[in-house]
Design a protein around this motif. Structure first.
Motif, short mmCIF file in Angstrom:
data_model
loop_
_atom_site.label_atom_id
_atom_site.label_comp_id
_atom_site.label_asym_id
_atom_site.label_seq_id
_atom_site.Cartn_x
_atom_site.Cartn_y
_atom_site.Cartn_z
N THR A 73 0.84 -1.20 0.00
CA THR A 73 0.00 0.00 0.00
C THR A 73 0.87 1.24 0.00
N ARG A 74 1.94 1.22 0.77
CA ARG A 74 2.86 2.36 0.82
C ARG A 74 3.44 2.63 -0.57
N ARG A 75 3.86 1.58 -1.27
CA ARG A 75 4.39 1.74 -2.63
C ARG A 75 3.33 2.32 -3.57
N GLU A 120 -7.72 7.01 -0.76
CA GLU A 120 -8.76 6.42 0.08
C GLU A 120 -9.11 5.01 -0.37
N GLU A 121 -9.08 4.77 -1.68
CA GLU A 121 -9.37 3.44 -2.22
C GLU A 121 -8.29 2.42 -1.85
N ASN A 122 -7.07 2.89 -1.65
CA ASN A 122 -5.94 1.98 -1.43
C ASN A 122 -5.61 1.70 0.03
N ILE A 123 -5.94 2.59 0.93
CA ILE A 123 -5.51 2.40 2.32
C ILE A 123 -6.46 1.48 3.09
N LYS A 144 -8.46 1.60 6.17
CA LYS A 144 -8.97 2.67 7.03
C LYS A 144 -8.94 2.33 8.52
N THR A 145 -8.67 1.07 8.84
CA THR A 145 -8.58 0.69 10.26
C THR A 145 -7.16 0.78 10.79
N GLU A 146 -6.16 0.90 9.89
CA GLU A 146 -4.76 0.91 10.33
C GLU A 146 -3.95 2.09 9.80
N ASP A 147 -4.32 2.63 8.65
CA ASP A 147 -3.51 3.63 7.96
C ASP A 147 -4.05 5.04 8.18
N SER A 148 -3.16 6.01 8.02
CA SER A 148 -3.53 7.42 8.12
C SER A 148 -2.95 8.19 6.94
N VAL A 149 -3.74 9.08 6.37
CA VAL A 149 -3.28 9.99 5.33
C VAL A 149 -3.78 11.38 5.70
N TYR A 150 -2.87 12.35 5.67
CA TYR A 150 -3.22 13.74 5.94
C TYR A 150 -2.88 14.56 4.71
#
Length: 96
Positions: free
Chosen positions: A14-16, A52-55, A57-63
């Motif tokens: 996901t990070r990649r 939003e489609e790739n992360i 949502k229970t573990e990742d954060s994007v700001y």
């Protein structure tokens, strides 16, 4: 508009994927999990939707922080940091 894109993502895959999204949309990596760029509203929405489609949502954060050029000029960098002069002085030319 200037945009800071900051993430904390658990999965390497996901990070990649997120890195590819950022680079494809013209953001510059300034730290391992921080990107910066001058993008329009359309690209901002695309980056947000695709991220939003790739992360997970229970573990990742994007700001995603929109940021003015005036405020960018007030940033203080301590220690090893990205080249603020390059970004501040040449950002508009770089993205034209």
């Amino acid at each position: 508009m200037l945009v800071w894109f900051i993430y904390d993502i658990v999965s390497n895959k996901t990070r990649r994927d997120i890195v590819k999204i950022c680079k494809r949309n013209g953001l510059i990596r300034v730290q391992k999990s921080v990107f910066l760029g001058n993008i329009d509203e359309t690209k901002l929405k695309a980056i947000a939707a695709e991220s939003e489609e790739n992360i997970d949502k229970t573990e990742d954060s994007v700001y995603i922080f929109p940021f003015s050029q005036e405020n960018f000029s007030k940033i203080r960098l301590l220690g090893v940091a990205f080249d603020k002069a390059f970004v501040n002085d040449e950002l508009k030319e770089f993205f034209i």
